[in-house]
Motif scaffolding. Structure first.
Motif, PDB file in Angstrom:
ATOM      1  N   THR A 309       0.870  -1.175   0.000  1.00 39.37           N
ATOM      2  CA  THR A 309       0.000   0.000   0.000  1.00 39.37           C
ATOM      3  C   THR A 309       0.907   1.224   0.000  1.00 39.37           C
ATOM      4  O   THR A 309       1.863   1.280   0.779  1.00 39.37           O
ATOM      5  CB  THR A 309      -0.898   0.026   1.250  1.00 39.37           C
ATOM      6  OG1 THR A 309      -1.722  -1.148   1.245  1.00 39.37           O
ATOM      7  CG2 THR A 309      -1.787   1.265   1.258  1.00 39.37           C
ATOM      8  N   ALA A 310       0.621   2.169  -0.886  1.00 35.17           N
ATOM      9  CA  ALA A 310       1.523   3.321  -1.006  1.00 35.17           C
ATOM     10  C   ALA A 310       0.744   4.612  -1.147  1.00 35.17           C
ATOM     11  O   ALA A 310      -0.340   4.641  -1.728  1.00 35.17           O
ATOM     12  CB  ALA A 310       2.446   3.135  -2.206  1.00 35.17           C
ATOM     13  N   HIS A 311       1.309   5.672  -0.589  1.00 32.48           N
ATOM     14  CA  HIS A 311       0.826   7.040  -0.785  1.00 32.48           C
ATOM     15  C   HIS A 311       1.941   7.838  -1.439  1.00 32.48           C
ATOM     16  O   HIS A 311       3.100   7.733  -1.026  1.00 32.48           O
ATOM     17  CB  HIS A 311       0.494   7.715   0.547  1.00 32.48           C
ATOM     18  CG  HIS A 311      -0.538   7.018   1.361  1.00 32.48           C
ATOM     19  ND1 HIS A 311      -1.878   7.313   1.276  1.00 32.48           N
ATOM     20  CD2 HIS A 311      -0.423   6.024   2.289  1.00 32.48           C
ATOM     21  CE1 HIS A 311      -2.544   6.550   2.124  1.00 32.48           C
ATOM     22  NE2 HIS A 311      -1.684   5.760   2.749  1.00 32.48           N
ATOM     23  N   TYR A 333       6.959  13.174  -2.051  1.00 32.75           N
ATOM     24  CA  TYR A 333       7.065  12.287  -0.892  1.00 32.75           C
ATOM     25  C   TYR A 333       6.348  10.987  -1.210  1.00 32.75           C
ATOM     26  O   TYR A 333       5.237  10.991  -1.756  1.00 32.75           O
ATOM     27  CB  TYR A 333       6.443  12.937   0.342  1.00 32.75           C
ATOM     28  CG  TYR A 333       6.437  12.024   1.543  1.00 32.75           C
ATOM     29  CD1 TYR A 333       7.599  11.832   2.285  1.00 32.75           C
ATOM     30  CD2 TYR A 333       5.287  11.335   1.913  1.00 32.75           C
ATOM     31  CE1 TYR A 333       7.605  10.979   3.374  1.00 32.75           C
ATOM     32  CE2 TYR A 333       5.287  10.485   3.000  1.00 32.75           C
ATOM     33  CZ  TYR A 333       6.449  10.306   3.729  1.00 32.75           C
ATOM     34  OH  TYR A 333       6.456   9.461   4.806  1.00 32.75           O
ATOM     35  N   HIS A 334       6.992   9.874  -0.889  1.00 29.44           N
ATOM     36  CA  HIS A 334       6.400   8.566  -1.156  1.00 29.44           C
ATOM     37  C   HIS A 334       6.591   7.683   0.067  1.00 29.44           C
ATOM     38  O   HIS A 334       7.663   7.671   0.675  1.00 29.44           O
ATOM     39  CB  HIS A 334       7.082   7.928  -2.370  1.00 29.44           C
ATOM     40  CG  HIS A 334       6.656   6.508  -2.635  1.00 29.44           C
ATOM     41  ND1 HIS A 334       5.530   6.197  -3.362  1.00 29.44           N
ATOM     42  CD2 HIS A 334       7.200   5.320  -2.257  1.00 29.44           C
ATOM     43  CE1 HIS A 334       5.404   4.870  -3.432  1.00 29.44           C
ATOM     44  NE2 HIS A 334       6.403   4.321  -2.774  1.00 29.44           N
ATOM     45  N   THR A 335       5.556   6.959   0.423  1.00 28.02           N
ATOM     46  CA  THR A 335       5.695   5.989   1.511  1.00 28.02           C
ATOM     47  C   THR A 335       4.934   4.725   1.128  1.00 28.02           C
ATOM     48  O   THR A 335       3.876   4.795   0.495  1.00 28.02           O
ATOM     49  CB  THR A 335       5.182   6.564   2.853  1.00 28.02           C
ATOM     50  OG1 THR A 335       5.397   5.599   3.886  1.00 28.02           O
ATOM     51  CG2 THR A 335       3.705   6.924   2.794  1.00 28.02           C
ATOM     52  N   GLN A 336       5.499   3.571   1.480  1.00 27.75           N
ATOM     53  CA  GLN A 336       4.850   2.311   1.124  1.00 27.75           C
ATOM     54  C   GLN A 336       5.076   1.271   2.210  1.00 27.75           C
ATOM     55  O   GLN A 336       6.061   1.330   2.957  1.00 27.75           O
ATOM     56  CB  GLN A 336       5.370   1.783  -0.216  1.00 27.75           C
ATOM     57  CG  GLN A 336       6.814   1.304  -0.199  1.00 27.75           C
ATOM     58  CD  GLN A 336       7.257   0.722  -1.541  1.00 27.75           C
ATOM     59  OE1 GLN A 336       7.056   1.341  -2.585  1.00 27.75           O
ATOM     60  NE2 GLN A 336       7.853  -0.455  -1.523  1.00 27.75           N
ATOM     61  N   THR A 337       4.147   0.319   2.286  1.00 31.42           N
ATOM     62  CA  THR A 337       4.329  -0.833   3.159  1.00 31.42           C
ATOM     63  C   THR A 337       5.077  -1.910   2.371  1.00 31.42           C
ATOM     64  O   THR A 337       5.148  -1.861   1.150  1.00 31.42           O
ATOM     65  CB  THR A 337       2.977  -1.391   3.627  1.00 31.42           C
ATOM     66  OG1 THR A 337       2.230  -1.806   2.473  1.00 31.42           O
ATOM     67  CG2 THR A 337       2.178  -0.343   4.378  1.00 31.42           C
ATOM     68  N   PHE A 364       9.279   1.479   3.302  1.00 31.87           N
ATOM     69  CA  PHE A 364      10.170   2.642   3.397  1.00 31.87           C
ATOM     70  C   PHE A 364       9.418   3.911   3.020  1.00 31.87           C
ATOM     71  O   PHE A 364       8.291   3.869   2.513  1.00 31.87           O
ATOM     72  CB  PHE A 364      11.400   2.474   2.494  1.00 31.87           C
ATOM     73  CG  PHE A 364      11.096   2.383   1.019  1.00 31.87           C
ATOM     74  CD1 PHE A 364      10.838   3.519   0.263  1.00 31.87           C
ATOM     75  CD2 PHE A 364      11.083   1.157   0.383  1.00 31.87           C
ATOM     76  CE1 PHE A 364      10.557   3.431  -1.087  1.00 31.87           C
ATOM     77  CE2 PHE A 364      10.801   1.064  -0.980  1.00 31.87           C
ATOM     78  CZ  PHE A 364      10.543   2.205  -1.706  1.00 31.87           C
ATOM     79  N   ALA A 366      10.314   7.805   0.997  1.00 30.79           N
ATOM     80  CA  ALA A 366      11.301   8.414   0.101  1.00 30.79           C
ATOM     81  C   ALA A 366      10.949   9.876  -0.119  1.00 30.79           C
ATOM     82  O   ALA A 366       9.770  10.244  -0.175  1.00 30.79           O
ATOM     83  CB  ALA A 366      11.338   7.674  -1.232  1.00 30.79           C
ATOM     84  N   ASN A 367      11.976  10.679  -0.237  1.00 27.72           N
ATOM     85  CA  ASN A 367      11.809  12.097  -0.544  1.00 27.72           C
ATOM     86  C   ASN A 367      12.570  12.417  -1.823  1.00 27.72           C
ATOM     87  O   ASN A 367      13.675  11.909  -2.035  1.00 27.72           O
ATOM     88  CB  ASN A 367      12.370  12.971   0.582  1.00 27.72           C
ATOM     89  CG  ASN A 367      11.519  12.875   1.831  1.00 27.72           C
ATOM     90  OD1 ASN A 367      10.525  13.575   1.979  1.00 27.72           O
ATOM     91  ND2 ASN A 367      11.893  11.982   2.734  1.00 27.72           N
TER      92      ASN A 367
END
Lengths: 425, 77
Positions: A309-311, A333-337, A364, A366-367
């Motif tokens: 799952t990612a935003h 900006y990215h974040t994922q499970t 993780f 990420a920027n």
């Protein structure tokens, strides 16, 4: 400017529902009709007013980028190896109008990469795996129908690298409303790929690098709805449903297990399910704040059957230093499970059905931050004679962009890209 | 997975702006689109962004629907 009468209200309500989809669904997307790599999809953006400066002219774009990354979570060595990689990617895009309604496009390019990570497939530095060149060619045909509001397109392409051959076909349809304030576009693509299986050196049983081949098919359906909200604000909601089947593992990625340790020969090759479904949905919102500043916002929500799952959130603020010179800082900006099948080095059990230590599938954030500049004077940057019958070409615009990317896994990357636009009468 | 506060604020602002804009949906005539026709108002990534979207789709395992690859064509080392 006036408020619309009743027929428009349901459309606005529908658009509002679509805009809220990202909060209700699990996905990630963005409308990108200007695909450059691996696709023959014609441009399906809403027809815009003809630009007298290049109406009927052949457009040529020369793009190039230099990408460099480094880290110490390389999957080739089971999640603890180098991730050092460089990639140089020259690309040529040609857009040729056959008449006022029909266009042909061609997209030709290559990726030349050098990878310390894949070099470790053979456990020997400077092995044949240390570098490779990928060629790709895509061709598209698009036509505006008699109503002037509908554009249909077809495309096909091929790409080839040492261990991978891919063919793709695509079809697209886009229709704008009579007032040009709404557009729905649909594009479908299919990829038919064949990969040569290259195992880590210690796992080869036939004494050769290659160990047969396997196939992968990918089917994508991209739907974009765009809506003008007022004279300064417009949005797009999009989704791209993706179904993949076949080889989804990378055969030269090693996985080390806690029961067997990290010794030479103890690894197995990564194993992932042979089917993957991705459900992305996104929202893009552009606002013309002032003649000096515009705001481009984007959010996407992603989910797939691997358990990721990612935003992702992006913000860009173009700043018009002059009418022809734009500076555009951007942030992402990215974040994922993690995928259900991911575990770090020595963390998997040999009883696991599927396993990978590829940190692309890890948990993780990420920027990315960067700056771009575009220079596009109204009469072009320069003119020169071409070898094609002495015709004069115009160097129309220059776009240069730098981005710095950092993951919480420790991976860092730098990318510089350039886009040179030319027109031929 | 939780979003950091600044990302939540930004996302909230984006959705709020979209929602409020939709709630005041108006018909814009062609001659009123001088702002919307600006190069920087296109509802798509810039052509030059494709290299970034490609590497992000590889490095993040969450690609698709952003102009980058979605599984075909590889080039994914």
């Amino acid at each position: 400017m006036h408020h619309t009468s009743s027929p428009f209200v349901p459309r606005c309500a529908a658009a509002l529902l679509l805009a809220l989809l990202p909060a209700l669904a699990w996905a990630q997307a963005t409308p990108t009709p200007n695909r450059v790599d691996g696709y023959g999809t014609p441009n399906t953006t809403a027809p815009s007013p003809p630009n007298p400066s290049n109406h009927g002219e052949t457009e040529l774009n020369i793009l190039t980028s230099y990408y460099s990354q480094d880290g110490n979570r390389g999957a080739v060595e089971g999640g603890i190896g180098t991730q050092q990689l460089t990639d140089l990617t020259p690309t040529i895009i040609l857009n040729v109008p056959l008449d006022s309604a029909t266009r042909l496009s061609a997209n030709l390019g290559l990726d030349y990469y050098s990878s310390a990570s894949t070099d470790r497939i053979d456990q020997v530095n400077s092995s044949p795996s240390s570098s490779d060149t990928r060629f790709h060619a895509d061709f598209g045909y698009s036509r505006a129908l008699a109503d002037k509001r509908t554009i249909v397109g077809l495309g096909a392409g091929v790409s080839k690298e040492y261990d991978y051959l891919s063919f793709n076909i695509t079809g697209s349809w886009a229709k704008a409303s009579a007032d040009g304030n709404r557009e729905l576009s649909v594009a479908a693509q299919a990829f038919f790929d064949r990969a040569t299986l290259i195992l880590p050196v210690e796992l080869r049983t036939n004494g050769r690098r290659e160990n047969g081949s396997d196939t992968r098919q990918s089917y994508n359906l991209n739907v974009v709805y765009s809506q003008v909200l007022n004279q300064r604000l417009q949005l797009a909601v999009s989704t791209e449903l993706v179904a993949q089947r076949g080889l989804l593992s990378t055969p030269f990625h090693r996985v080390y297990f806690r029961e067997t340790g990290g010794g030479y020969g103890a690894a197995k090759t990564e194993l992932l399910p042979r089917q993957r479904l991705k459900y992305p949905v996104g929202l893009r919102l552009n606002y013309y704040a002032t003649d000096l500043l515009q705001v481009r916002g984007y959010y996407r929500f992603y989910n797939d059957n691997f358990g990721i799952t990612a935003h992702t959130f992006e913000l860009e603020t173009p700043l018009k230093v002059t009418p022809f010179f734009v500076l555009y800082p951007f942030y992402r900006y990215h974040t994922q499970t993690a995928a259900d099948y991911f575990a770090p080095y020595l963390s998997h059990s040999i009883a696991d059905e599927y396993y990978t230590s590829d940190y692309d599938l890890a948990n993780f954030s990420a920027n990315k931050v960067g700056l771009g500049l575009r220079y596009s004077p109204v009469y072009g940057i320069g003119r020169f004679k071409t070898p094609f019958g002495g015709r004069v070409a115009k160097f129309k615009a220059l776009d240069i962009r730098y981005a710095y990317y950092r993951q919480s896994t420790g991976l860092t990357a730098n990318l510089i890209s350039a886009d040179l636009s030319f027109t031929l009468p | 997975m939780t979003l950091p506060n600044f990302a939540r604020l930004a996302l909230g602002g984006l959705l709020l702006a979209g929602g409020s804009g939709l709630s005041s949906c108006v018909s814009v005539a062609a001659y009123q689109k001088v702002y919307l026709n600006d190069e920087d108002m296109k509802l798509a990534n810039k052509r030059i962004e494709v290299y970034e979207t490609n590497f992000e789709s590889y490095r993040e395992g969450a690609g698709g629907a952003n102009g980058g690859k979605v599984g075909g064509g590889c080039g994914c080392n």
